[in-house]
Design a protein around this motif. Sequence first.
Motif, PDB file in Angstrom:
ATOM      1  N   ALA A 246       0.839  -1.193   0.000  1.00  0.00           N
ATOM      2  CA  ALA A 246       0.000   0.000   0.000  1.00  0.00           C
ATOM      3  C   ALA A 246       0.875   1.246   0.000  1.00  0.00           C
ATOM      4  CB  ALA A 246      -0.916  -0.007   1.218  1.00  0.00           C
ATOM      5  N   ASP A 247       0.436   2.288  -0.733  1.00  0.00           N
ATOM      6  CA  ASP A 247       1.235   3.505  -0.771  1.00  0.00           C
ATOM      7  C   ASP A 247       0.911   4.409   0.423  1.00  0.00           C
ATOM      8  OD1 ASP A 247      -1.096   4.963  -1.336  1.00  0.00           O
ATOM      9  OD2 ASP A 247      -0.728   4.969  -3.496  1.00  0.00           O
ATOM     10  N   SER A 248       1.557   5.561   0.463  1.00  0.00           N
ATOM     11  CA  SER A 248       1.458   6.445   1.631  1.00  0.00           C
ATOM     12  C   SER A 248       0.078   7.055   1.810  1.00  0.00           C
ATOM     13  CB  SER A 248       2.509   7.556   1.523  1.00  0.00           C
ATOM     14  OG  SER A 248       2.321   8.308   0.331  1.00  0.00           O
ATOM     15  N   SER A 249      -0.763   6.983   0.760  1.00  0.00           N
ATOM     16  CA  SER A 249      -2.105   7.564   0.890  1.00  0.00           C
ATOM     17  C   SER A 249      -3.025   6.693   1.740  1.00  0.00           C
ATOM     18  CB  SER A 249      -2.728   7.759  -0.496  1.00  0.00           C
ATOM     19  OG  SER A 249      -3.008   6.504  -1.098  1.00  0.00           O
ATOM     20  N   VAL A 250      -2.629   5.439   1.983  1.00  0.00           N
ATOM     21  CA  VAL A 250      -3.440   4.524   2.779  1.00  0.00           C
ATOM     22  C   VAL A 250      -2.925   4.557   4.217  1.00  0.00           C
ATOM     23  CG1 VAL A 250      -4.189   2.148   3.085  1.00  0.00           C
ATOM     24  CG2 VAL A 250      -3.844   3.050   0.783  1.00  0.00           C
ATOM     25  N   ARG A 251      -3.805   4.896   5.139  1.00  0.00           N
ATOM     26  CA  ARG A 251      -3.419   4.966   6.551  1.00  0.00           C
ATOM     27  C   ARG A 251      -4.292   4.002   7.339  1.00  0.00           C
ATOM     28  NH1 ARG A 251      -0.348   8.437   9.555  1.00  0.00           N
ATOM     29  NH2 ARG A 251      -0.797   8.462  11.802  1.00  0.00           N
ATOM     30  N   TRP A 262       3.540  -0.912  10.672  1.00  0.00           N
ATOM     31  CA  TRP A 262       2.717  -1.707   9.752  1.00  0.00           C
ATOM     32  C   TRP A 262       3.530  -2.099   8.513  1.00  0.00           C
ATOM     33  CZ3 TRP A 262      -1.050   0.634   5.739  1.00  0.00           C
ATOM     34  CH2 TRP A 262      -1.755  -0.386   5.093  1.00  0.00           C
ATOM     35  N   ASP A 263       3.429  -3.365   8.099  1.00  0.00           N
ATOM     36  CA  ASP A 263       4.196  -3.836   6.936  1.00  0.00           C
ATOM     37  C   ASP A 263       3.592  -3.409   5.609  1.00  0.00           C
ATOM     38  OD1 ASP A 263       1.950  -5.448   6.667  1.00  0.00           O
ATOM     39  OD2 ASP A 263       3.005  -7.333   7.041  1.00  0.00           O
ATOM     40  N   ARG A 264       2.469  -2.700   5.651  1.00  0.00           N
ATOM     41  CA  ARG A 264       1.788  -2.137   4.476  1.00  0.00           C
ATOM     42  C   ARG A 264       1.289  -3.198   3.502  1.00  0.00           C
ATOM     43  NH1 ARG A 264       1.890   2.762   5.655  1.00  0.00           N
ATOM     44  NH2 ARG A 264       0.516   3.262   3.901  1.00  0.00           N
ATOM     45  N   ASN A 308      -7.802 -12.401   1.282  1.00  0.00           N
ATOM     46  CA  ASN A 308      -8.565 -11.262   0.787  1.00  0.00           C
ATOM     47  C   ASN A 308      -7.910  -9.931   1.152  1.00  0.00           C
ATOM     48  OD1 ASN A 308     -11.326 -12.194  -0.402  1.00  0.00           O
ATOM     49  ND2 ASN A 308     -11.025 -13.501   1.381  1.00  0.00           N
ATOM     50  N   TYR A 309      -8.642  -8.875   0.870  1.00  0.00           N
ATOM     51  CA  TYR A 309      -8.210  -7.528   1.220  1.00  0.00           C
ATOM     52  C   TYR A 309      -8.118  -7.373   2.744  1.00  0.00           C
ATOM     53  CZ  TYR A 309      -8.963  -5.477  -3.453  1.00  0.00           C
ATOM     54  OH  TYR A 309      -8.896  -5.155  -4.770  1.00  0.00           O
ATOM     55  N   TYR A 310      -7.196  -6.546   3.163  1.00  0.00           N
ATOM     56  CA  TYR A 310      -7.050  -6.170   4.573  1.00  0.00           C
ATOM     57  C   TYR A 310      -8.203  -5.245   4.958  1.00  0.00           C
ATOM     58  CZ  TYR A 310      -4.562  -4.248   8.708  1.00  0.00           C
ATOM     59  OH  TYR A 310      -4.178  -3.863   9.968  1.00  0.00           O
ATOM     60  N   ARG A 311      -8.933  -5.611   6.001  1.00  0.00           N
ATOM     61  CA  ARG A 311      -9.936  -4.721   6.563  1.00  0.00           C
ATOM     62  C   ARG A 311      -9.230  -3.837   7.581  1.00  0.00           C
ATOM     63  NH1 ARG A 311     -11.879  -7.471   2.402  1.00  0.00           N
ATOM     64  NH2 ARG A 311     -14.135  -7.211   2.175  1.00  0.00           N
ATOM     65  N   LEU A 312      -9.021  -2.574   7.210  1.00  0.00           N
ATOM     66  CA  LEU A 312      -8.223  -1.647   8.006  1.00  0.00           C
ATOM     67  C   LEU A 312      -8.861  -1.418   9.374  1.00  0.00           C
ATOM     68  CD1 LEU A 312      -7.509   1.001   5.230  1.00  0.00           C
ATOM     69  CD2 LEU A 312      -5.978  -0.806   6.007  1.00  0.00           C
ATOM     70  N   LEU A 794      -3.713   0.325  -2.818  1.00  0.00           N
ATOM     71  CA  LEU A 794      -3.572  -0.763  -1.854  1.00  0.00           C
ATOM     72  C   LEU A 794      -2.506  -1.775  -2.268  1.00  0.00           C
ATOM     73  CD1 LEU A 794      -7.342  -1.426  -1.084  1.00  0.00           C
ATOM     74  CD2 LEU A 794      -5.700  -0.239   0.360  1.00  0.00           C
ATOM     75  N   GLY A 795      -2.054  -1.696  -3.522  1.00  0.00           N
ATOM     76  CA  GLY A 795      -1.018  -2.616  -3.984  1.00  0.00           C
ATOM     77  C   GLY A 795      -1.555  -3.839  -4.700  1.00  0.00           C
ATOM     78  N   LEU A 796      -2.800  -3.786  -5.187  1.00  0.00           N
ATOM     79  CA  LEU A 796      -3.381  -4.923  -5.907  1.00  0.00           C
ATOM     80  C   LEU A 796      -2.515  -5.316  -7.087  1.00  0.00           C
ATOM     81  CD1 LEU A 796      -5.812  -6.855  -6.178  1.00  0.00           C
ATOM     82  CD2 LEU A 796      -6.883  -5.144  -7.647  1.00  0.00           C
ATOM     83  N   SER A 797      -2.452  -6.606  -7.362  1.00  0.00           N
ATOM     84  CA  SER A 797      -1.594  -7.176  -8.400  1.00  0.00           C
ATOM     85  C   SER A 797      -1.469  -6.270  -9.621  1.00  0.00           C
ATOM     86  CB  SER A 797      -2.155  -8.532  -8.843  1.00  0.00           C
ATOM     87  OG  SER A 797      -1.451  -9.000  -9.976  1.00  0.00           O
ATOM     88  N   PRO A 798      -0.241  -5.958 -10.020  1.00  0.00           N
ATOM     89  CA  PRO A 798      -0.042  -5.059 -11.164  1.00  0.00           C
ATOM     90  C   PRO A 798      -0.163  -5.749 -12.514  1.00  0.00           C
ATOM     91  CG  PRO A 798       2.077  -5.725 -10.295  1.00  0.00           C
ATOM     92  CD  PRO A 798       1.044  -6.336  -9.392  1.00  0.00           C
TER      93      PRO A 798
END
Length: 819
Positions: A246-251, A262-264, A308-312, A794-798
């Motif tokens: 995940a990039d810096s915009s995700v907190r 957090w390992d992001r 699945n996706y991380y539930r923040l 969020l870093g979803l598969s590129p």
Amino acid sequence: MTVTQLNVSSPRFAPARAGLAVSGLALATLFSPLGNAEEKTADTRLDTVTVISTGVRGQQRTVADSPAPIDVINSDQLLKTGRAELSEAISKLLPSFNFGTNIAGYNSVTRPLTNRSLGPAYTLVLVNGKRRHNGSVAQRGSVDNSGANAVDIDLIPLSAVDHIEVLKDSAAAQYGSDAVAGVINIILKSSDSGGHVESSYGKLFSGQGESIKLAGDQGFAIGDGGFVHLSADARKRAYASWNGKADSSVRAYADQAKEAAWDRVAIKNGDPDLKAFNVAYNAELPLADAVRLYSYATYGERDAEVQNYYRLPNGTASVPELYPDGYYPINNIKDRDYQFLFGGKGELADWNWDLSTTYGRNNTHHSSDFNINPSLGTSTPTKFDNLATFRFEQWVNNLDITRHYDGGLFNLTPPVQVSAGLEHRWERFSTFAGDELAYTTGSYPAASGAQAAVVIRPEDEVSLIRNNYAGYLDLGWDLTERWFVDVAGRLEHYDDDSGNTFGLKLNSRYELTDSVAVRGTVGTGFRAPSLTQIGYTVADNRVNTDVNGNVVPAITRLTPSGSALAKALGGDDLEPEKSRNLGLGITWQPAPRTSITADAYLIDIDDRITLTSNIYDRGDGTINALLASQGVAAGTWVNYYTNAFDTRTRGLDIVADHTTPFADGWGQVRWSAGFNWNKTTIEGVRDNPAALTASGITLIGRDREGDLTEATPKTKWVLGANWTVDNLAINLQTTRYGKVKTLAVNESGDRSFNAKWLTDLDISYTFAEALTLSVGGNNIFDVRPSKNAVYSSLGLSPYGNPPFYPGGGSWYAKIAYDF
């Protein structure tokens, strides 16, 4: 001709070097004169002399004499792919097949195998010539959004397979619905003695995806000339992921220290953790008066854990008292699958007869761990043992008769093979509701429903049953010693809205010389909507992609096309798909060790069924008002299956095979080259419903068009060399996948992915003619798809949805013993 020079010594051209090396050697040898003609003995002839039964009812022919293009894959070729599952092994060997990759959710386990760019619903699967039952999960996601429930051939043990006959031609008039693009006929082992056991271990180069497999089979003699052959395999594959961070915009945390620690990792979608085993038997028992009883059965279990996706922890899907650091929901998917067949065959009054009955069932159960229904607050369960169950059952009865008339019909025609048959097929698709707490909306101010889950509610349960009655007649004439003509017709009746249909097929083969022949096919086909396409309904509480390509939370409701909700949004009852096909090919056997075939094809399909684009309110309130009129909550996303397109698929298959013997104990090399080119175009699109046009919504968007026209490679090369020297065997294969595209609703969101070469290597040595040690690698140059997917914070598969496995290279070691 202009030649472009490349610096192939550069490291970035390593995969290309392997591909060019194999292709250059193969082509040079394929078209070079053979050495000593007297050395061409029968035992080194190619599979063109293999006797096959697929494609012409009631009459076995060799591959070389077949009036339709047929590939034969033997068990050794399947094992040397290094693949544990049958579907992916087939795609590694045949250029017209592609193996799709799903990277998330409940469709991560059953994966689509496309043939000639047409989805799995258009290729019929047989086992020992009898129809295989379908799976229970509707295809939805990746590159196949047809909603059909494809046959899951990975639940057939690879150890049970003797060989596979692949008919690359429409055969709906001979075998019925689903044979629009061709037929896969899996022939089970039938020896009455001997056996094989093996064990293998491997990993991805990344260290993930640990894979362990055990397999074995053995034949036993029973009665006077009978046999029973038993097979089993078990496999385990560990989780693997290729997502970014995940990039810096995700907190995730308000606390600065926790945020820094957090390992992001916000996405864990990828290959699920999988445990599975399959068992099978194949048996025959001769009785008096030339009657033989036969039977086979397969049983498979497969358990998968899907990430699945991380539930923040600071998101709307969290309850801090339960998961103060957030959570990754896990989908548990359990498949239980079996099929049993019993039959008899013999001869009566010069007619060969075959009577059989078979029943198959596939059951898929969903549960979830590390999960909550956030709207219930602290009273929510943290696991759900029952979210949904899907079941498909099929019972098929067949009577086939065949007879050869040397004097033709009524002594008025050339010699003719007459085949006819009757079939009754009963099938049922059922869904069963899950735990009420998984879909109840509570008072806690958070998201409603179990997360990342497919949940069946009582009002969404279905139990759909239909019967199909069919009869066919197939006539094959040897008009001359060089000219064969086959005509087949099939009449089918469905007791639901699919109605009646008549299919016709004409194919012919003519030998121009002793080594060159031409063949051609013209026919019609029919594919009734599957029961999943007709009645499947579900609400997903997951994420979806909006028109701008953004991944957003969404409650998406899939509703039947004939429902009141669908009709309010422009839906209608599904119509059958109708197809027309043409084929023209040439075969050339300049020598016993050499075979070259080229087959062109054209397939038109009208009223092709696909999932609509997402229908949701775009801010003007129109869709929300329509939803409210049907008692559906505002903000819900809706889609349904519809007869969306008329398509045309054109293509060309080329297969070349040659064996080069070497003197002085250097063994021989079998060279192979396969090429497929295909292109699907949209010839017609259903009109956009007036109810949606006013809101600027397109029912069938460019994304769905792209699933059919751009998502699979237009070209694919498979080049191989198998060198055997005494007990040493080296198998090298390189595959080129052409470029693919992902189309978005808005053209600005389109993505292109470059062509790639993948190279596989298998080296084995046999000791004392019984013990074989093998080492090998798949994608040994660790080639990945192009990084060109829609950017995800969020870093979803590129990698998008590539036509090959995106996890990179892998290695394996195997030990096998034959007795």
